[in-house]
Design an enzyme around this catalytic site. Structure first.
Site, PDB file in Angstrom:
ATOM      1  N   GLY A  58       2.134   4.122   3.019  1.00 29.13           N
ATOM      2  CA  GLY A  58       3.174   3.265   3.293  1.00 29.13           C
ATOM      3  C   GLY A  58       2.793   1.993   2.389  1.00 29.13           C
ATOM      4  O   GLY A  58       1.787   1.699   1.912  1.00 29.13           O
ATOM      5  N   ASN A 110      -1.083   1.068   1.198  1.00 30.11           N
ATOM      6  CA  ASN A 110      -1.273   1.314   0.069  1.00 30.11           C
ATOM      7  C   ASN A 110      -2.019   0.004  -0.515  1.00 30.11           C
ATOM      8  O   ASN A 110      -3.154  -0.061  -1.297  1.00 30.11           O
ATOM      9  CB  ASN A 110      -0.229   1.605  -1.268  1.00 30.11           C
ATOM     10  N   ASN A 166      10.077  -6.282  -1.393  1.00 30.35           N
ATOM     11  CA  ASN A 166      10.114  -4.749  -1.315  1.00 30.35           C
ATOM     12  C   ASN A 166      11.610  -4.264  -0.758  1.00 30.35           C
ATOM     13  O   ASN A 166      11.619  -3.629   0.113  1.00 30.35           O
ATOM     14  CB  ASN A 166       8.986  -4.289  -0.710  1.00 30.35           C
ATOM     15  N   ASP A 175       2.481  -1.289  -5.320  1.00 31.61           N
ATOM     16  CA  ASP A 175       1.593  -1.583  -4.161  1.00 31.61           C
ATOM     17  C   ASP A 175       0.264  -1.558  -4.868  1.00 31.61           C
ATOM     18  O   ASP A 175      -0.486  -2.739  -4.548  1.00 31.61           O
ATOM     19  CB  ASP A 175       1.760  -0.570  -3.245  1.00 31.61           C
TER      20      ASP A 175
END
Length: 305
Positions: A27, A31, A163, A256
């Site tokens: 996720g 990460n 994001n 990430d």
């Protein structure tokens, strides 16, 4: 205040094809904490703040965290709940995702304001993302931002990656409103330019950095995939070239891992430009392995250069 907390949703991850599927845990915000755990000294505590179910898959997930030195602070356990699930399909190195997450336990991570606030106490750094914000209803989203703002007031550094994922939002307008609210409580922001272009219509990396800096954050790093990143700290700005990878295997988690590498470097005392260089090396290492979580030694070697 040396602890680190990352807030969000860690899902079960299926990778593979045909009859050969493998299960992992991933996720966006997980990460990041995975990368930071690998790169920071062992005495720097790391916690993943979420909500978890009480089924066998949740137990497996929590055991995986513990085996790798990642705690869960005061995150609640929700009776009858379970983790979300996603599958990665690869076309060469590029990936697409199929999700099953509508009733995931993580959507209740801000139901209990007291537990959430307790999880964020005494942190040197708190990290969250636009996905963290997107999976919550309006009232719980307000609780989340209030808790983060309180942690910031108590001395925590707040890092945020917008994001933007359109499928998680009712509309672009709703996403902009929520993300703008998150920017107002952040110190370090790590956006990805194509996402910002899609959501805000930005025409250049500098446009993204200026807009975000005007919202309050003093440190902005605009990522752009394999292209150079723009690093802005106050009135100083620099471009930092990405580390070239001739034949990437899987780009899952690259951004990430960049964020995790960058934040780890900053906590270790590196300046923003050097932190971005190290972050690019970490991201380049991650795209050369399958799945979002690269082995710890791979991350450490890349970070050290």
């Amino acid at each position: 205040m040396n602890g680190i907390a990352s807030i969000g949703e860690c899902m079960l991850e299926l990778t593979g094809s045909g009859a050969d599927w493998r299960m992992g845990h991933s996720g966006d915000t997980f990460n990041v904490i995975w990368t930071m755990r690998a790169l920071l000294p062992a005495d720097r505590s790391t916690d993943y703040v979420s909500a978890f179910g009480d089924d066998a898959f949740s137990a497996q997930q929590l055991a995986f965290f513990a085996e790798n030195g990642i705690g869960t602070a005061s995150s609640p356990r929700i009776p009858g709940a379970r983790p979300g699930l996603y599958a990665i399909s690869l076309d060469g190195a590029e990936r697409s995702f199929t999700y099953w997450r509508a009733d995931a336990a993580a959507r209740r991570l801000a139901d209990d304001a007291a537990l959430l606030s307790k999880s964020l106490e005494n942190r040197s750094l708190v990290y969250f993302s636009g996905i963290t914000v997107a999976i919550l209803e309006d009232a719980e989203r307000a609780t989340l931002l209030h808790s983060i703002e309180a942690a910031r007031g108590a001395g925590s550094l707040i890092a945020f990656d917008p994001n933007y994922r359109p499928r998680l939002w009712q509309s672009a307008e709703a996403a902009r409103t929520a993300i703008d609210g998150a920017l107002s409580v952040a110190d370090i922001v790590l956006p990805t330019f194509p996402d910002e272009q899609a959501l805000y219509g930005d025409t250049a990396l500098a446009t993204t950095a200026e807009r975000i800096a005007n919202a309050g954050p003093k440190e902005v790093v605009v990522k752009d995939g394999a292209e150079p990143a723009l690093v802005v700290m106050g009135t100083d700005s620099s471009t930092v070239a990405a580390t070239h990878v001739a034949n990437p295997v899987d780009t899952t988690g690259a951004g990430d891992s960049f964020n995790g590498g960058y934040l780890a470097a900053r906590l270790l005392g590196h300046n923003p430009v050097e932190a971005a260089r190290r972050a690019h090396r970490v991201a380049a290492a991650v795209v050369q392995v399958r799945g979002a979580l690269a082995p710890v030694e791979v991350l450490r070697e890349a970070f050290a250069g």
